[in-house]
Design a protein around this motif. Structure first.
Motif, PDB file in Angstrom:
ATOM      1  N   MET A 212       0.833  -1.199   0.000  1.00  0.00           N
ATOM      2  CA  MET A 212       0.000   0.000   0.000  1.00  0.00           C
ATOM      3  C   MET A 212       0.868   1.250   0.000  1.00  0.00           C
ATOM      4  N   PRO A 213       0.444   2.299  -0.697  1.00  0.00           N
ATOM      5  CA  PRO A 213       1.246   3.514  -0.744  1.00  0.00           C
ATOM      6  C   PRO A 213       1.495   4.099   0.642  1.00  0.00           C
ATOM      7  N   GLU A 214       2.783   4.329   0.928  1.00  0.00           N
ATOM      8  CA  GLU A 214       3.231   5.014   2.138  1.00  0.00           C
ATOM      9  C   GLU A 214       2.930   4.261   3.428  1.00  0.00           C
ATOM     10  N   ILE A 215       2.579   2.983   3.332  1.00  0.00           N
ATOM     11  CA  ILE A 215       2.373   2.154   4.526  1.00  0.00           C
ATOM     12  C   ILE A 215       3.619   1.293   4.707  1.00  0.00           C
ATOM     13  N   PRO A 216       4.347   1.457   5.801  1.00  0.00           N
ATOM     14  CA  PRO A 216       5.654   0.807   5.947  1.00  0.00           C
ATOM     15  C   PRO A 216       5.570  -0.674   6.317  1.00  0.00           C
ATOM     16  N   ASN A 217       6.467  -1.438   5.716  1.00  0.00           N
ATOM     17  CA  ASN A 217       6.661  -2.851   6.094  1.00  0.00           C
ATOM     18  C   ASN A 217       5.338  -3.623   6.137  1.00  0.00           C
ATOM     19  N   TYR A 218       4.480  -3.354   5.154  1.00  0.00           N
ATOM     20  CA  TYR A 218       3.145  -3.972   5.101  1.00  0.00           C
ATOM     21  C   TYR A 218       2.935  -4.540   3.711  1.00  0.00           C
ATOM     22  N   TRP A 219       2.601  -5.833   3.672  1.00  0.00           N
ATOM     23  CA  TRP A 219       2.336  -6.486   2.388  1.00  0.00           C
ATOM     24  C   TRP A 219       1.028  -7.259   2.456  1.00  0.00           C
ATOM     25  N   MET A 220       0.510  -7.537   1.272  1.00  0.00           N
ATOM     26  CA  MET A 220      -0.776  -8.236   1.157  1.00  0.00           C
ATOM     27  C   MET A 220      -0.609  -9.415   0.208  1.00  0.00           C
ATOM     28  N   GLY A 221      -1.482 -10.366   0.363  1.00  0.00           N
ATOM     29  CA  GLY A 221      -1.418 -11.485  -0.576  1.00  0.00           C
ATOM     30  C   GLY A 221      -2.798 -11.909  -1.083  1.00  0.00           C
ATOM     31  N   VAL A 222      -3.354 -11.264  -2.085  1.00  0.00           N
ATOM     32  CA  VAL A 222      -2.986 -10.041  -2.761  1.00  0.00           C
ATOM     33  C   VAL A 222      -4.108  -9.027  -2.593  1.00  0.00           C
ATOM     34  N   GLY A 223      -3.896  -7.765  -3.092  1.00  0.00           N
ATOM     35  CA  GLY A 223      -4.897  -6.724  -2.946  1.00  0.00           C
ATOM     36  C   GLY A 223      -5.404  -6.226  -4.277  1.00  0.00           C
ATOM     37  N   PRO A 224      -5.901  -4.978  -4.322  1.00  0.00           N
ATOM     38  CA  PRO A 224      -6.390  -4.411  -5.579  1.00  0.00           C
ATOM     39  C   PRO A 224      -5.326  -4.451  -6.668  1.00  0.00           C
ATOM     40  N   TYR A 225      -5.772  -4.632  -7.886  1.00  0.00           N
ATOM     41  CA  TYR A 225      -4.917  -4.729  -9.070  1.00  0.00           C
ATOM     42  C   TYR A 225      -4.110  -6.034  -9.092  1.00  0.00           C
ATOM     43  N   GLY A 226      -4.640  -7.065  -8.446  1.00  0.00           N
ATOM     44  CA  GLY A 226      -4.001  -8.378  -8.523  1.00  0.00           C
ATOM     45  C   GLY A 226      -4.503  -9.161  -9.716  1.00  0.00           C
ATOM     46  N   PRO A 227      -3.737 -10.158 -10.178  1.00  0.00           N
ATOM     47  CA  PRO A 227      -4.116 -10.950 -11.362  1.00  0.00           C
ATOM     48  C   PRO A 227      -5.070 -12.089 -10.997  1.00  0.00           C
ATOM     49  N   LEU A 228      -6.286 -11.738 -10.621  1.00  0.00           N
ATOM     50  CA  LEU A 228      -7.229 -12.711 -10.073  1.00  0.00           C
ATOM     51  C   LEU A 228      -8.286 -13.156 -11.076  1.00  0.00           C
ATOM     52  N   GLY A 229      -8.137 -12.787 -12.329  1.00  0.00           N
ATOM     53  CA  GLY A 229      -9.210 -13.023 -13.279  1.00  0.00           C
ATOM     54  C   GLY A 229      -9.129 -14.302 -14.089  1.00  0.00           C
TER      55      GLY A 229
ATOM     56  N   GLY B 144     -18.267   0.342 -10.541  1.00  0.00           N
ATOM     57  CA  GLY B 144     -17.168   0.266  -9.586  1.00  0.00           C
ATOM     58  C   GLY B 144     -15.812   0.463 -10.248  1.00  0.00           C
ATOM     59  N   LYS B 145     -14.843   0.851  -9.438  1.00  0.00           N
ATOM     60  CA  LYS B 145     -13.489   1.056  -9.923  1.00  0.00           C
ATOM     61  C   LYS B 145     -12.868  -0.298 -10.270  1.00  0.00           C
ATOM     62  N   LEU B 146     -12.516  -0.484 -11.539  1.00  0.00           N
ATOM     63  CA  LEU B 146     -11.917  -1.736 -11.988  1.00  0.00           C
ATOM     64  C   LEU B 146     -10.485  -1.808 -11.471  1.00  0.00           C
ATOM     65  N   SER B 147     -10.185  -2.839 -10.716  1.00  0.00           N
ATOM     66  CA  SER B 147      -8.858  -2.930 -10.095  1.00  0.00           C
ATOM     67  C   SER B 147      -8.322  -4.355 -10.217  1.00  0.00           C
ATOM     68  N   ILE B 148      -7.834  -4.653 -11.412  1.00  0.00           N
ATOM     69  CA  ILE B 148      -7.257  -5.971 -11.672  1.00  0.00           C
ATOM     70  C   ILE B 148      -5.935  -5.757 -12.413  1.00  0.00           C
ATOM     71  N   PHE B 149      -5.064  -6.734 -12.393  1.00  0.00           N
ATOM     72  CA  PHE B 149      -3.722  -6.529 -12.936  1.00  0.00           C
ATOM     73  C   PHE B 149      -3.764  -6.295 -14.447  1.00  0.00           C
ATOM     74  N   PRO B 150      -3.015  -5.312 -14.934  1.00  0.00           N
ATOM     75  CA  PRO B 150      -3.052  -4.963 -16.362  1.00  0.00           C
ATOM     76  C   PRO B 150      -2.106  -5.821 -17.199  1.00  0.00           C
ATOM     77  N   GLY B 151      -2.401  -7.092 -17.267  1.00  0.00           N
ATOM     78  CA  GLY B 151      -1.556  -7.968 -18.066  1.00  0.00           C
ATOM     79  C   GLY B 151      -1.808  -9.424 -17.706  1.00  0.00           C
ATOM     80  N   SER B 152      -1.062 -10.287 -18.329  1.00  0.00           N
ATOM     81  CA  SER B 152      -1.209 -11.712 -18.085  1.00  0.00           C
ATOM     82  C   SER B 152      -0.537 -12.111 -16.771  1.00  0.00           C
TER      83      SER B 152
END
Length: 583
Positions: free
Chosen positions: A434-451, A519-527
């Motif tokens: 996430m922008p400007e959030i320190p030492n924080y990761w997700m598995g996975v969040g918006p814009y992930g290749p979930l399609g 809604g805001k489309l938030s999936i990964f832009p690629g394969s």
């Protein structure tokens, strides 16, 4: 690798001191300059102790529990999960017909292949049993605390740790755990929701949600209403239609009902099938052949990205194939075909729904399908918009989850709450931070290749990415790394433009768009292969890095490398060709 609590290296006995600090004093080496900068009396390559907290003990937590001890020294891990057992969504979802749209042999860890899957597409209970077996066989539960719910997380910038509030659901005790790194693996399909229909809890019969289905509930001979036509509603309808007295469904919007993923390897018309004992035995006895089989199916899954792109031959072929299949399976029910078959969006706008048996179920004499909306729930059943009341014994709400990406708990750093950031708009750094959030990761969040494809390979790649960042934090004495907002916005700008090329941007409701048409489309832009390439090595230039000692080169330490004292080959670089392979 993999020792937990490894001690700090000490000077060899020939130096005549027990610590590096004593050696510096003994030799009279300068340690601090007039500005106050002080040399750290540690070896270059020293891995300082860190702790990692992971939220959840599902697929993401299992994967991290496997790889963290193998990858990092001086690192401890705990996975907190609110549930009584591991498995996440595959523990929670037990509704009739619950299964996976990905072939079994590709919905498994690459490091724990199971040759004994019973079906080409697995049902929920078998997937959960597989995950439980993996945890047992690899002794991973020692890293997990079940019946423990994370309720709050706050970053302490002065000390460089997350303060994570946890509640023991068995005792009611609350406590605060601390860690340098926080990983949120709770997933998007986790926070289930009731439908927004008036009178829902006035119903005097049995009402339940697919995400909390009571497995003791006997539906045989019952009048059942299924509300919701996403994947869970489709699976429930297909499963129970043959043995309930009467089933009522509501279809308000069209959807593509397709064969499951990798239909070329599935049964006729993409149907599920059972593996024979001979097939399972062959998989077990010839792992290389089994791997080729898995890779063949995975390669087919990766080809599906072409049909997501508007205007491609694959997109048009997929659309016509689905129209033909749906028309055939509806058995001449033109009224249903007219309502169900989409006209304004392509296959893939929503994640394709492999509704094996669903369309056939709609044609059964004991199934009534309404194409109008629901006005309200009454004490006796469901009232349609035309005022007609349908009396039922059971209402099953297959109405899905909160897919807004807003975390269930406050996650606060430097005055910013991830909940508020996500409420404003879905945003992320490559779907993993996430922008400007320190030492924080997700598995996975918006814009992930979930399609299009299996979730598990994604998590394996993301896990290795997170561990690469964690090791950098350890070795380079970093207090925090946080994605730059400008970089996240640039990524979103590229994605938003690219996604207009895809079926995902069509006029449909999908959880890629938080369940809304607009809604805001938030999936990964690629394969997926593009994503995997992006995860291969962190782009640390996209992060703001803050060092514990202020000076970014303090980690160079006292001039010695760990290699000089740990038995390493001191001339490893003379075999350069064994280290770097340039192409």
């Amino acid at each position: 690798m993999g020792s937990i609590g490894q001690s700090t290296s000490q000077p060899p006995s020939s130096f005549g001191t027990s610590t590096w600090e004593e050696l510096a004093e003994k030799c009279g080496w300068p340690r601090q300059n007039e500005r106050g900068y002080k040399i750290q009396e540690e070896l270059f390559g020293h891995e300082r102790p860190i702790r990692v907290i992971h939220i959840g003990a599902g697929i993401s937590g299992i994967c991290l529990a496997k790889f963290l001890p193998e990858t990092l020294n001086n690192a401890s891990l705990v996975c907190y999960d609110k549930n009584y057992d591991i498995g996440g969504t595959w523990l929670e979802n037990k509704y009739p017909g619950c299964g996976c749209d990905i072939p079994s042999v590709n919905y498994q860890f690459s490091w724990a292949r199971n040759p004994n899957w019973t079906h080409f597409y697995s049902y929920a209970n078998e997937i959960w049993n597989y995950l439980r077996d993996v945890v047992n066989q690899h002794d991973l539960e020692k890293h997990m605390k079940l019946n423990h719910e994370v309720t709050h997380a706050a970053w302490d910038d002065a000390s460089g740790v997350w303060n994570v509030s946890v509640k023991n659901l068995l005792t009611g005790e609350t406590f605060v755990d601390t860690a340098e790194i926080l990983v949120n693996g709770s997933g998007v399909l986790n926070n289930w929701k009731w439908p927004d229909i008036g009178g829902l809890h006035d119903f005097q019969g049995t009402i339940c949600h697919t995400a909390r289905f009571d497995t003791s509930l006997d539906l045989r001979g019952k009048r059942v209403a299924v509300i919701g036509m996403g994947s869970s509603g489709i699976q429930v309808t297909a499963e129970i239609s043959s043995y309930v007295d009467h089933l009522y469904t509501w279809i308000r919007s069209p959807t593509w009902i397709t064969a499951g993923f990798a239909q070329n390897h599935a049964g006729p018309d993409g149907a599920n099938f059972e593996y024979s004992s001979d097939q399972k035995q062959a998989f077990a006895q010839d792992p290389a052949s089994y791997l080729r089989y898995c890779k063949g199916i995975e390669s087919e899954l990766n080809q599906r990205f072409k049909l997501i792109l508007n205007g491609t031959k694959e997109s048009e072929q997929s659309k016509q194939f689905s129209i033909d299949q749906m028309t055939k399976r509806l058995g001449g029910r033109t009224d249903l075909a007219e309502k169900l078959i989409p006209k304004t969006f392509n296959v893939g706008c929503r994640r394709p729904t492999p509704g094996t048996g669903f369309l056939e179920a709609l044609t059964r004499p004991n199934v009534t399908t309404f194409t109008q909306g629901i006005e309200k729930i009454t004490p006796k059943g469901v009232m349609n918009e035309d005022g007609v009341e349908i009396e039922v014994d059971v209402i099953i709400c297959a109405t899905g989850f909160d897919t807004t990406w807003v975390p269930r708990i406050p996650i606060i750093a430097n005055g910013k709450n991830v909940q508020d950031i996500m409420r404003e708009r879905p945003i992320s750094y490559l779907s993993v931070a996430m922008p400007e959030i320190p030492n924080y990761w997700m598995g996975v969040g918006p814009y992930g290749p979930l399609g299009h494809g299996s979730f598990i390979p994604l998590i394996e790649h993301v896990t290795k990415y997170i561990l690469a960042a964690a090791r950098k934090i350890q070795v380079e004495n970093i207090k925090s790394i946080r994605p730059k907002l400008s970089v996240c916005e640039s990524f979103a700008e590229h994605a938003d433009l690219f996604l207009q090329r895809t079926a995902w941007s069509g006029e449909c409701r999908s959880w890629f768009k938080q369940g809304r048409l607009d809604g805001k489309l938030s999936i990964f832009p690629g394969s997926r292969l593009v994503f995997f390439g992006l995860m291969a090595s962190p782009r640390f230039e996209d992060y703001s890095i803050h060092y514990r000692a202020g000076n970014p080169f303090a980690f160079l330490g006292n001039g010695f490398s760990t290699k000089e004292f740990d038995g390493s080959d001191l001339a490893y670089y003379l075999e350069w060709h064994n280290i770097y392979h340039f192409k």
